[in-house]
Design a protein around this motif. Sequence first.
Motif, PDB file in Angstrom:
ATOM      1  N   ILE A   4      14.556   1.648   5.065  1.00 21.35           N
ATOM      2  CA  ILE A   4      14.053   0.280   5.213  1.00 21.35           C
ATOM      3  C   ILE A   4      15.076  -0.691   4.633  1.00 21.35           C
ATOM      4  CG2 ILE A   4      12.246  -1.370   4.538  1.00 21.35           C
ATOM      5  CD1 ILE A   4      10.339   1.007   4.280  1.00 21.35           C
ATOM      6  N   GLY A  33       8.324   0.974  -5.552  1.00 22.70           N
ATOM      7  CA  GLY A  33       7.098   0.254  -5.887  1.00 22.70           C
ATOM      8  C   GLY A  33       7.370  -1.217  -6.075  1.00 22.70           C
ATOM      9  N   LEU A  34       6.372  -2.024  -5.792  1.00 18.12           N
ATOM     10  CA  LEU A  34       6.447  -3.463  -6.033  1.00 18.12           C
ATOM     11  C   LEU A  34       5.592  -3.770  -7.247  1.00 18.12           C
ATOM     12  CD1 LEU A  34       6.018  -4.823  -2.383  1.00 18.12           C
ATOM     13  CD2 LEU A  34       8.122  -4.731  -3.720  1.00 18.12           C
ATOM     14  N   LYS A  42       3.243  -9.538  -3.669  1.00 21.04           N
ATOM     15  CA  LYS A  42       3.323  -8.099  -3.374  1.00 21.04           C
ATOM     16  C   LYS A  42       2.551  -7.743  -2.108  1.00 21.04           C
ATOM     17  CE  LYS A  42       1.432  -7.152  -7.272  1.00 21.04           C
ATOM     18  NZ  LYS A  42       1.211  -8.476  -7.845  1.00 21.04           N
ATOM     19  N   THR A  43       1.311  -8.178  -2.009  1.00 20.02           N
ATOM     20  CA  THR A  43       0.487  -7.868  -0.841  1.00 20.02           C
ATOM     21  C   THR A  43       1.029  -8.545   0.407  1.00 20.02           C
ATOM     22  OG1 THR A  43      -1.450  -7.581  -2.248  1.00 20.02           O
ATOM     23  CG2 THR A  43      -1.851  -7.977   0.102  1.00 20.02           C
ATOM     24  N   THR A  44       1.508  -9.766   0.268  1.00 13.62           N
ATOM     25  CA  THR A  44       2.094 -10.479   1.406  1.00 13.62           C
ATOM     26  C   THR A  44       3.322  -9.745   1.919  1.00 13.62           C
ATOM     27  OG1 THR A  44       1.269 -12.576   0.531  1.00 13.62           O
ATOM     28  CG2 THR A  44       3.036 -12.697   2.163  1.00 13.62           C
ATOM     29  N   THR A  45       4.159  -9.250   1.005  1.00 13.52           N
ATOM     30  CA  THR A  45       5.356  -8.488   1.397  1.00 13.52           C
ATOM     31  C   THR A  45       4.970  -7.228   2.161  1.00 13.52           C
ATOM     32  OG1 THR A  45       6.604  -9.335  -0.478  1.00 13.52           O
ATOM     33  CG2 THR A  45       7.408  -7.299   0.539  1.00 13.52           C
ATOM     34  N   ILE A  46       4.012  -6.462   1.650  1.00  9.38           N
ATOM     35  CA  ILE A  46       3.568  -5.239   2.321  1.00  9.38           C
ATOM     36  C   ILE A  46       2.947  -5.578   3.676  1.00  9.38           C
ATOM     37  CG2 ILE A  46       1.920  -3.320   2.210  1.00  9.38           C
ATOM     38  CD1 ILE A  46       4.400  -2.964   0.440  1.00  9.38           C
ATOM     39  N   SER A  47       2.203  -6.672   3.755  1.00 10.57           N
ATOM     40  CA  SER A  47       1.595  -7.082   5.028  1.00 10.57           C
ATOM     41  C   SER A  47       2.656  -7.422   6.066  1.00 10.57           C
ATOM     42  CB  SER A  47       0.671  -8.282   4.819  1.00 10.57           C
ATOM     43  OG  SER A  47      -0.416  -7.927   4.009  1.00 10.57           O
ATOM     44  N   LEU A  49       5.797  -6.135   6.056  1.00 11.35           N
ATOM     45  CA  LEU A  49       6.488  -4.886   6.393  1.00 11.35           C
ATOM     46  C   LEU A  49       5.654  -4.026   7.332  1.00 11.35           C
ATOM     47  CD1 LEU A  49       8.015  -3.894   2.938  1.00 11.35           C
ATOM     48  CD2 LEU A  49       9.181  -4.899   4.903  1.00 11.35           C
ATOM     49  N   SER A  50       4.344  -4.121   7.237  1.00 12.64           N
ATOM     50  CA  SER A  50       3.462  -3.328   8.104  1.00 12.64           C
ATOM     51  C   SER A  50       3.055  -4.098   9.368  1.00 12.64           C
ATOM     52  CB  SER A  50       2.228  -2.862   7.340  1.00 12.64           C
ATOM     53  OG  SER A  50       1.488  -3.965   6.906  1.00 12.64           O
ATOM     54  N   THR A  51       3.656  -5.245   9.588  1.00 14.66           N
ATOM     55  CA  THR A  51       3.488  -6.111  10.766  1.00 14.66           C
ATOM     56  C   THR A  51       2.081  -6.747  10.863  1.00 14.66           C
ATOM     57  OG1 THR A  51       2.859  -4.413  12.391  1.00 14.66           O
ATOM     58  CG2 THR A  51       5.221  -4.812  12.068  1.00 14.66           C
TER      59      THR A  51
END
Length: 58
Positions: A4, A33-34, A42-47, A49-51
């Motif tokens: 990634i 890990g974030l 953190k959650t916005t970044t993962i959201s 990355l997961s589209t």
Amino acid sequence: MTAIVVDKLTKRFGDLTAVDCISFEIKEGEIFGLLGPNGAGKTTTISMLSTLLEPTSG
């Protein structure tokens, strides 16, 4: 081998900047890990990355 790559990822919601120009690279087999306080993005970044969310830029 790189799994990634994130380059200057940004997400804005109107006047609020939730994630501001972050960059990192995760290699195959790495554990990543974030960490950060509430509201750090953190959650916005993962959201993104997961589209689930579309980035503003990056």
